[in-house]
Design an enzyme around this catalytic site. Structure first.
Site, PDB file in Angstrom:
ATOM      1  N   ASP A 178       9.394  -2.951   9.846  1.00 39.81           N
ATOM      2  CA  ASP A 178       8.062  -2.703   9.301  1.00 39.81           C
ATOM      3  C   ASP A 178       7.189  -3.924   9.538  1.00 39.81           C
ATOM      4  O   ASP A 178       7.526  -4.793  10.355  1.00 39.81           O
ATOM      5  CB  ASP A 178       8.145  -2.327   7.805  1.00 39.81           C
ATOM      6  CG  ASP A 178       8.650  -3.461   6.939  1.00 39.81           C
ATOM      7  OD1 ASP A 178       8.983  -4.537   7.472  1.00 39.81           O
ATOM      8  OD2 ASP A 178       8.695  -3.286   5.704  1.00 39.81           O
ATOM      9  N   GLU A 204       0.225  -3.698  14.318  1.00 41.17           N
ATOM     10  CA  GLU A 204      -0.994  -3.713  13.490  1.00 41.17           C
ATOM     11  C   GLU A 204      -2.086  -4.546  14.163  1.00 41.17           C
ATOM     12  O   GLU A 204      -3.269  -4.187  14.129  1.00 41.17           O
ATOM     13  CB  GLU A 204      -0.696  -4.296  12.101  1.00 41.17           C
ATOM     14  CG  GLU A 204       0.077  -3.354  11.197  1.00 41.17           C
ATOM     15  CD  GLU A 204       0.250  -3.916   9.791  1.00 41.17           C
ATOM     16  OE1 GLU A 204      -0.528  -4.811   9.394  1.00 41.17           O
ATOM     17  OE2 GLU A 204       1.175  -3.468   9.097  1.00 41.17           O
ATOM     18  N   ARG A 220      -6.810  12.719  19.977  1.00 42.21           N
ATOM     19  CA  ARG A 220      -5.580  12.887  19.203  1.00 42.21           C
ATOM     20  C   ARG A 220      -5.053  14.318  19.306  1.00 42.21           C
ATOM     21  O   ARG A 220      -5.813  15.274  19.197  1.00 42.21           O
ATOM     22  CB  ARG A 220      -5.821  12.488  17.760  1.00 42.21           C
ATOM     23  CG  ARG A 220      -5.983  10.966  17.665  1.00 42.21           C
ATOM     24  CD  ARG A 220      -6.421  10.528  16.323  1.00 42.21           C
ATOM     25  NE  ARG A 220      -5.549  11.038  15.291  1.00 42.21           N
ATOM     26  CZ  ARG A 220      -5.875  11.056  14.015  1.00 42.21           C
ATOM     27  NH1 ARG A 220      -7.047  10.603  13.634  1.00 42.21           N
ATOM     28  NH2 ARG A 220      -5.040  11.514  13.136  1.00 42.21           N
ATOM     29  N   HIS A 275       0.868  -1.195   0.000  1.00 40.85           N
ATOM     30  CA  HIS A 275       0.000   0.000   0.000  1.00 40.85           C
ATOM     31  C   HIS A 275       0.891   1.227   0.000  1.00 40.85           C
ATOM     32  O   HIS A 275       2.109   1.107  -0.123  1.00 40.85           O
ATOM     33  CB  HIS A 275      -0.975   0.008   1.184  1.00 40.85           C
ATOM     34  CG  HIS A 275      -0.304   0.024   2.517  1.00 40.85           C
ATOM     35  ND1 HIS A 275      -0.831   0.609   3.612  1.00 40.85           N
ATOM     36  CD2 HIS A 275       0.887  -0.472   2.912  1.00 40.85           C
ATOM     37  CE1 HIS A 275      -0.015   0.462   4.635  1.00 40.85           C
ATOM     38  NE2 HIS A 275       1.035  -0.191   4.224  1.00 40.85           N
TER      39      HIS A 275
HETATM   40 FE   FE2 Z   1       7.784  -1.883   4.339  1.00 41.22          FE
END
Ligand code: FE2
Length: 545
Positions: A147, A182, A423, A11
């Site tokens: 990541d 995530e 936030r 993405h």
């Molecule tokens: Fe990545």
């Protein structure tokens, strides 16, 4: 050498153009397609290429596809293994892999004239690493990438010396600090691969009460890597759906995961320093957007200097992939000149947009001063100047600005943007004044990738930008790099005594940041913003004939 970098597979698809080692342009497809993150990170979306941004990138440099010497694609399908063999629960992963294998043909079809043989696969984490080590202002650095996942790993630790990468460690999937974060993002009712920063913000409202439960499953392994064993999140806090109200348990869970992430990152950084003995650390990968963790790495880690790629998520692999291929061909790759690598317009072009839209506008003698006056009067101003930013942060080119001195302005800004009220909004501050007001985090901090403690004497003066834990994620503004923004801040200080302005990204709920003048006019037309400062022109609310 002319190299187009392409990130397409997961993405945040994006492109970057590097010519003779220099970064000429970089942009995310979402700014063109007007769909946040460009696409969902699912295998059936892997075929979508950043064609609009690629077309712009070439046009802006006056190039045709056949003029490119190479296209760097930031994923190497030859390194991947079937998802089931990697312990990943992703029954359609083979689709993603097929699209990656076919990418040279797809790219040539999308950019007629391109030789499919010019497409080079760059390992995903090498592309991330290059976006840090080759784009940073320091020549040599230790580099750490974390990541969700790449082909078969979720991490890279290494060293850049004289433009060459030496990989020292990498962590095989399914262990992944990004995927762990995530998972908890989804458990808390947010969108995974998108809303991780909301978990970080929520963590400030909690205590790390569940740290003991996370210490064993989430740990550094002493060899540069780490383990992330499955955690039964539901036993710690009830699963939330989108929009559900959260409780103290949820904030405590967010705080616990955040704290454990920071601890493991510090272990990884210390291991890397033992190997390299270096002074500078560069960071990339989606985890490097966690500015709270970055701050602990800078404050408590062994490196003197920490630099984070502003497009640390997958968009940045377009830039890193292109720099990697250029460096490999012997081009003298330079540091990136700044994050303003996207589209920009001349004053005449902007004026044409305004006259076409029949919008009443004025051209003040000094737009910076006119905006400072509006802000001092507690107006909210949409600020559209220069080229758009590469990466998720508004850095004074596509920004929404307000007075920091009124506590209600946090709610007001979150209302304009349709954001959750927990936030924070962030301050921009003149670089030379930053240390008077903001402690702990590194200064300069031009890309908003660290958090800073707000000095006690200033908390009452700039309440709109002080988060619940007494911190603020600042953008320090250097006069030489950003003369217009710096002048606006100076003029605001002259009126209010505050060298600080609220800065958040110019967009409304669920939409990507404004990129072109049409987006700016549409955003201004639909949001309760008092004025739009677009180039040298000012459009005021309530002046319609
Ligand atoms: Fe990545």
């Amino acid at each position: 050498m002319r190299v187009l970098g392409v990130n397409a597979l997961f993405h945040d698809h994006a492109v970057a153009l590097v010519v003779d080692g220099e970064v000429v342009a970089a942009a995310e497809e979402e700014r063109f397609s007007r769909r946040k993150h460009g696409k969902r990170p699912v295998p059936f979306a892997a075929w979508e290429l950043p064609e609009l941004s690629a077309r712009w990138c070439l046009e802006t440099a006056g190039l045709r596809p056949e003029d490119l010497d190479a296209v760097a694609y930031s994923f190497d399908p030859r390194l991947a293994r079937p998802a089931s063999e990697q312990g990943l629960d992703d029954p359609w992963d083979h689709l993603r892999l097929t699209y990656a294998e076919k990418a040279p043909g797809f790219l040539a079809a999308g950019m007629p004239g391109l030789d499919p043989g010019a497409v080079q696969f760059v390992p995903h984490h090498v592309a991330h690493a290059a976006s840090a080590g080759l784009a940073a202002p320091v020549r040599d650095s230790s580099v750490l990438v974390l990541d969700g996942r790449g082909e078969a790993v979720s991490h890279l630790a290494g060293r850049y010396a004289a433009g060459e990468l030496e990989v020292l460690a990498s962590q095989a999937l399914p262990h992944s600090l990004g995927l762990l974060y995530e998972d908890v993002t989804e458990h808390l009712g947010f969108l995974r691969s998108s809303d991780e920063y909301k978990v970080m913000a929520m963590a400030s409202y909690g205590q790390p009460r569940f740290l003991a439960e996370l210490t064993d499953p989430v740990r550094a392994t002493g060899d540069g890597g780490f383990h992330t064993d499955p955690v039964d999140w539901g036993s710690l806090a009830k699963r939330l759906g989108p929009g559900d109200d959260w409780t103290q348990d949820h904030a405590d869970l967010a705080a616990s995961v955040q704290r454990r992430l920071e601890e493991v990152l510090l272990d990884l950084v210390r291991w890397l320093h033992q190997q390299t003995g270096g002074t500078a650390l560069t960071l990339a990968g989606g985890v490097a957007l966690n500015c709270v963790a970055n701050t602990r790495i800078a404050a408590e880690g062994p490196f003197d200097q920490v630099w984070v790629q502003p497009a640390a998520g997958d968009a940045g692999t377009a830039l890193g992939g292109a720099l990697h291929v250029a460096a490999g061909a012997g081009d003298p790759v330079g540091p990136m000149p700044g994050a303003d690598l996207g589209r920009g317009w001349t004053d005449a072009e902007v004026e044409t947009w305004l006259t076409t839209a029949k919008v009443p506008y004025e051209r003040p003698a000094d737009i910076a001063d006119a905006v400072a006056e509006l802000l001092a009067d507690n107006g909210i101003v949409a600020w559209f100047q220069g080229r758009s930013e590469y990466g998720p942060r508004a850095l004074g080119h596509r920004s929404l600005l307000a007075h920091p001195g009124f506590p209600a302005n946090l709610e007001r800004m979150n209302d304009v943007k349709g954001r959750e009220q927990f936030r924070p909004v962030a301050p921009m501050v003149l670089a030379e004044r930053a240390r008077d007001i903001f402690g702990r985090g590194p200064v300069p901090s031009p890309y908003m990738l660290f958090v800073h403690d707000v000095a006690a004497s200033w908390r009452e003066r700039i309440p709109a930008v002080v988060h619940v834990d007494g911190t603020a994620r600042i953008q320090s503004v250097d006069r030489a790099d950003e003369p217009l923004v710096a002048r606006m801040l100076e003029r605001f200080e002259a009126r209010t005594g505050l060298p600080v302005v609220v800065n958040t990204s110019l967009n409304t709920a669920g939409r990507p940041m404004v990129d072109d003048p049409r987006d700016a006019l549409e955003c201004f037309g639909s949001a309760p913003v008092d004025a739009l400062a677009i180039g040298p022109f000012l459009v005021r609310r309530g002046q319609w004939p």
